[in-house]
Write a protein that holds these residues in place. Structure first.
Motif, PDB file in Angstrom:
ATOM      1  N   ALA A   2      -0.499  -9.560   7.822  1.00 17.20           N
ATOM      2  CA  ALA A   2      -0.218 -10.357   6.640  1.00 17.20           C
ATOM      3  C   ALA A   2      -0.698  -9.647   5.389  1.00 17.20           C
ATOM      4  N   VAL A   3      -1.883  -9.021   5.477  1.00 18.50           N
ATOM      5  CA  VAL A   3      -2.416  -8.302   4.326  1.00 18.50           C
ATOM      6  C   VAL A   3      -1.495  -7.153   3.951  1.00 18.50           C
ATOM      7  N   ALA A   5       1.732  -6.952   4.507  1.00 24.84           N
ATOM      8  CA  ALA A   5       2.972  -7.498   3.938  1.00 24.84           C
ATOM      9  C   ALA A   5       2.767  -7.894   2.485  1.00 24.84           C
ATOM     10  N   VAL A   6       1.635  -8.495   2.178  1.00 23.69           N
ATOM     11  CA  VAL A   6       1.337  -8.880   0.798  1.00 23.69           C
ATOM     12  C   VAL A   6       1.208  -7.644  -0.076  1.00 23.69           C
ATOM     13  N   LEU A   9       4.652  -6.281  -0.762  1.00 25.66           N
ATOM     14  CA  LEU A   9       5.376  -7.093  -1.743  1.00 25.66           C
ATOM     15  C   LEU A   9       4.838  -6.836  -3.154  1.00 25.66           C
ATOM     16  N   ARG A  10       3.516  -6.740  -3.283  1.00 25.89           N
ATOM     17  CA  ARG A  10       2.944  -6.430  -4.592  1.00 25.89           C
ATOM     18  C   ARG A  10       3.380  -5.045  -5.052  1.00 25.89           C
ATOM     19  N   ALA A  37      10.330  -5.248   1.941  1.00 34.44           N
ATOM     20  CA  ALA A  37       9.663  -5.808   0.759  1.00 34.44           C
ATOM     21  C   ALA A  37      10.572  -5.769  -0.463  1.00 34.44           C
TER      22      ALA A  37
END
Length: 257
Positions: A2-3, A5-6, A9-10, A37
């Protein structure tokens, strides 16, 4: 996971827009290894453009030309003009009489020629004309088409990242080296839900994505034949052209359905 993926995206938002998410080496590395992303960022960018410009204009009932201007202004204020530079460079390269080396040399030239000016005029004018078309749609439809067009544009760019081969060292190779054609399936999976936004006329969303996909196929074929492969300029031009194509396809599909 999850980290990561975030972070991806950022990184995508930092690279593809002017949204103040900050920049970091970790974000860039996560982004260039995660082509999914790119269309994911398209949802947020499209929602911002629609929320800032299109929705208020439709609600207030502003004249169609004003809505068109608001769409163009919001799009480039939120995304910047880096990709438009790719349009100008490819426009100049397209009119060069010579081989791939000559065209690639033009891409590095900081002077904008007639081909580049014409290409930018077509893209910006096409975006504005799409805005005129949005003015005739209901609020929900106008917002959905804008978001779908942005997701489609980002999916087109991401597809080239997955299936393209770089013509030379640079941004193109930095992205394509980390992805494979198999990753294009993930890009499609992330982009596909945007069709639901155009319910009860899902064919509108399908039309937007198909138009964007056609642009990706066209720029990929052209770049392979004329440049020897993709590049950062090809990615940028694909994004801009696919946005315009998707926007018009969405407006036409909604009008005719």
């Amino acid at each position: 996971m999850a980290v990561s993926a975030v972070a991806a995206l950022r990184g995508a938002l930092g690279f593809l827009s002017r949204v103040p998410v900050g920049h970091s080496d970790a974000g860039w590395e996560a982004f260039r290894r995660t082509p999914t992303a790119i269309p994911a960022a398209g949802y947020l960018i499209g929602a911002l453009v629609a929320g800032v410009a299109v929705a208020p204009a439709v609600v207030v009932g502003l004249p169609a030309p004003t809505l068109a201007l608001a769409l163009v202004a919001a799009t480039y204020l939120l995304t910047g003009i880096t990709h438009v530079d790719g349009v100008a460079d490819l426009g100049d390269a397209a009119v060069v009489h010579g081989d791939a080396d000559a065209r690639r040399a033009v891409l590095k030239d900081t002077t904008v020629g007639t081909g580049g000016v014409l290409a930018v005029a077509v893209v910006v004018g096409g975006l504005a004309l799409g805005g005129l078309g949005l003015a005739s749609l209901p609020l929900g439809a106008a917002v959905a088409v804008v978001v779908a067009a942005e997701v489609g544009a980002k999916a087109a760019l991401a597809t080239l990242v997955c299936v393209g081969q770089s013509a030379h060292e640079g941004l193109g190779s930095a992205l394509t080296a980390e992805s494979s054609p198999r990753a294009a399936l993930g890009v499609a999976v992330v982009a596909a839900p945007v069709v639901a936004l155009t319910w009860p006329r899902p064919a509108v969303g399908v039309a937007v994505l198909l138009a964007a996909g056609a642009v990706a196929a066209g720029t990929l074929r052209w770049s392979r034949a004329r440049l020897g492969g993709v590049s950062g300029d090809v990615f940028g031009a694909t994004n801009e052209l696919a946005r315009v194509a998707g926007l018009h396809a969405g407006v036409v599909a909604w009008t005719l359905s």
